[in-house]
Design a protein around this motif. Structure first.
Motif, mmCIF file in Angstrom:
data_model
loop_
_atom_site.group_PDB
_atom_site.id
_atom_site.type_symbol
_atom_site.label_atom_id
_atom_site.label_comp_id
_atom_site.label_asym_id
_atom_site.label_seq_id
_atom_site.Cartn_x
_atom_site.Cartn_y
_atom_site.Cartn_z
ATOM 1 N N VAL A 1 12.337 30.825 -40.477
ATOM 2 C CA VAL A 1 13.636 31.400 -40.813
ATOM 3 C C VAL A 1 14.525 30.275 -41.326
ATOM 4 C CG1 VAL A 1 15.748 32.470 -39.944
ATOM 5 C CG2 VAL A 1 13.529 33.338 -39.218
ATOM 6 N N VAL A 2 15.133 30.486 -42.497
ATOM 7 C CA VAL A 2 16.078 29.540 -43.077
ATOM 8 C C VAL A 2 17.457 30.174 -42.981
ATOM 9 C CG1 VAL A 2 16.773 28.266 -45.136
ATOM 10 C CG2 VAL A 2 14.334 28.620 -44.645
ATOM 11 N N VAL A 3 18.393 29.478 -42.346
ATOM 12 C CA VAL A 3 19.746 29.998 -42.150
ATOM 13 C C VAL A 3 20.682 29.363 -43.172
ATOM 14 C CG1 VAL A 3 21.685 30.212 -40.557
ATOM 15 C CG2 VAL A 3 19.331 30.342 -39.695
ATOM 16 N N GLY A 4 21.289 30.209 -44.008
ATOM 17 C CA GLY A 4 22.254 29.727 -44.989
ATOM 18 C C GLY A 4 21.652 29.617 -46.369
ATOM 19 N N ALA A 5 22.403 30.117 -47.369
ATOM 20 C CA ALA A 5 21.928 30.087 -48.755
ATOM 21 C C ALA A 5 22.811 29.199 -49.607
ATOM 22 C CB ALA A 5 21.857 31.504 -49.327
ATOM 23 N N GLY A 6 23.157 28.020 -49.062
ATOM 24 C CA GLY A 6 23.784 26.995 -49.865
ATOM 25 C C GLY A 6 22.717 26.128 -50.509
ATOM 26 N N ALA A 7 23.086 24.914 -50.903
ATOM 27 C CA ALA A 7 22.133 24.045 -51.592
ATOM 28 C C ALA A 7 20.897 23.781 -50.747
ATOM 29 C CB ALA A 7 22.811 22.723 -51.966
ATOM 30 N N ALA A 8 21.082 23.486 -49.449
ATOM 31 C CA ALA A 8 19.939 23.126 -48.609
ATOM 32 C C ALA A 8 19.042 24.323 -48.344
ATOM 33 C CB ALA A 8 20.431 22.524 -47.295
#
Length: 412
Positions: free
Chosen positions: A7-14
């Motif tokens: 799971v990846v949290v956050g859809a900013g650059a990282a």
């Protein structure tokens, strides 16, 4: 049972960069991924600009807003130093263009799905980790995975000897007359009134003869009011640049931590921090995007190979030590920023200096940069640092700027 391997949290650059590198084609055995980001609204950041330098032919060149072969720095008297950094180009990428590029890849990836939800927590759980969130309707959502990568800004900066904020407001302007040289980007223009503590400068990225992003930036301990940024930009565009009549098509605001605190790369056995939360922001400059790419490449390669993940430090020990000295020297007033940075650009070859600012220079190159700084103030700072305690980091280091009417309309 886990909902996904990752799971990846956050859809900013990282978050986008890591998810992009984990995408796989149909029938692939790559790990399954869930990307979680907030639904449209106040918690989703407005479009923003990321800048970095690399040679031509980079993987995101097709969606760049612009790039420049020459960089300019002006001191307080207006004397200009124009640098041509050899093989490198200074590149400008808008977050909405980057997201569209990644979204196109996600649409064809069999192993990735995207979920809109506001995350409350990311923590260890039996057999891995879990993300607790709520959707736009208020419903509770729990996602379980073997590994979690959390890119949300921390609620508090880590303990540090020195903490400054790089805070700015920029206007995308269109002038009535040609006023900009599209071949030259102004990285720092110190013809701005300097604050009593820290430093300020203008920043101009031309998009054409009549279009540019013009920003006012400060390195200091606290931010300005909205009216303060407005006054500073009016002075810079009118009194310094003499732009004449112009229109503003968009506004960009931000605040970036500049600290020698150590950002932890893990928040549990199965929970990792990435991006700014994982230390990807260069403390002495605020640049982040290039380090995010290095970090995401390493993490994705290990995950695709079936190895336990590791979030590598984006910068080696030596650049971090030099950052600590530079930040303390600026914060203490031993060096004057409006003289320090123009001096570096006058005395150091451009390509070497940019590698230093990006944290990718070799040790001998960084030493050659170091001897071009004010040596005695820097040596005094080196001797002082071991005696300084690391104080508690400030809370809420990434305040939300008021959203503009245009952004609110977009959300609706």
């Amino acid at each position: 049972m886990p909902h996904a391997d990752i799971v990846v949290v956050g859809a900013g650059a990282a978050g986008l960069s890591l998810t992009h590198r984990l995408c796989a084609g149909p029938g692939s055995g790559s790990p399954s991924v869930v990307l979680v980001d907030p639904p449209p609204g106040a918690l989703r950041p407005p479009p923003r600009t990321w800048c970095y330098w690399e040679p031509p032919g980079g993987e995101y060149d097709s969606v760049l807003s612009a790039s420049w072969e020459r960089l300019r720095v002006r001191d307080a008297a207006g004397t200009a130093t124009v640098a041509e950094p050899g093989r490198l180009r200074y590149k400008m990428l808008r977050s909405d263009a980057f997201e569209a590029l990644v979204d196109a890849r996600l649409g064809t990836a069999a192993n990735v799905r995207r979920v809109e939800a506001t995350v409350e927590s990311a923590r260890d759980a039996p057999g891995g980790g879990e993300v607790v969130a709520h959707d736009s309707g208020g419903g509770r959502l729990v996602l379980r995975a073997r590994w979690i990568f959390d890119s949300r800004p921390p609620g508090r900066l880590p303990p540090a000897r020195t903490t400054l904020l790089q805070h700015f407001t920029g206007w995308f302007v269109r002038t009535e007359r040609p006023m900009f040289d599209p071949a030259v980007a102004d990285l720092m223009d110190f013809r701005t009134p300097q604050p009593s503590h820290g430093l300020s400068f203008g920043y101009v990225l031309p998009l054409g003869p009549r279009e540019a992003l013009v920003e006012y930036t400060e390195f200091s301990r606290s931010m300005l009011s909205a009216e303060g940024y407005e006054r500073a930009l009016r002075h810079y565009t009118g009194e310094v640049l003499g732009l004449g009549a112009f229109s503003v098509s968009a506004v960009e605001r931000g605040v970036i931590p500049m600290t020698d605190g150590r950002f932890p790369h893990r928040a549990g056995r199965s929970v990792f921090r990435i991006g700014t939360a994982g230390g990807a922001t260069r403390p002495s400059t605020g640049y982040t995007f290039a380090a995010v790419q290095r970090q995401s490449r390493t993490v994705a390669a290990r995950l695709r190979d079936g190895r336990p993940p590791r979030v590598p430090p984006p910068y080696r020990a030596w650049p971090r030590a030099m950052d600590a000295v530079m930040l303390r020297a600026l914060d203490s007033g031993r060096v004057h920023g409006a003289e320090f940075f123009p001096g570096l650009f006058r005395r150091v070859p451009a390509e070497r200096l940019l590698r230093f600012l990006d944290g990718t220079g070799r040790l001998y190159e960084d030493l050659l940069v170091g001897v071009r700084t004010p040596v005695l103030p820097m040596l005094r700072t080196v001797a002082e640092l071991p005696l300084l305690a690391r104080g508690h980091g400030p809370a809420v280091p990434f305040p939300h700027f008021p959203r503009t009417p245009e952004q609110e309309e977009t959300d609706r």
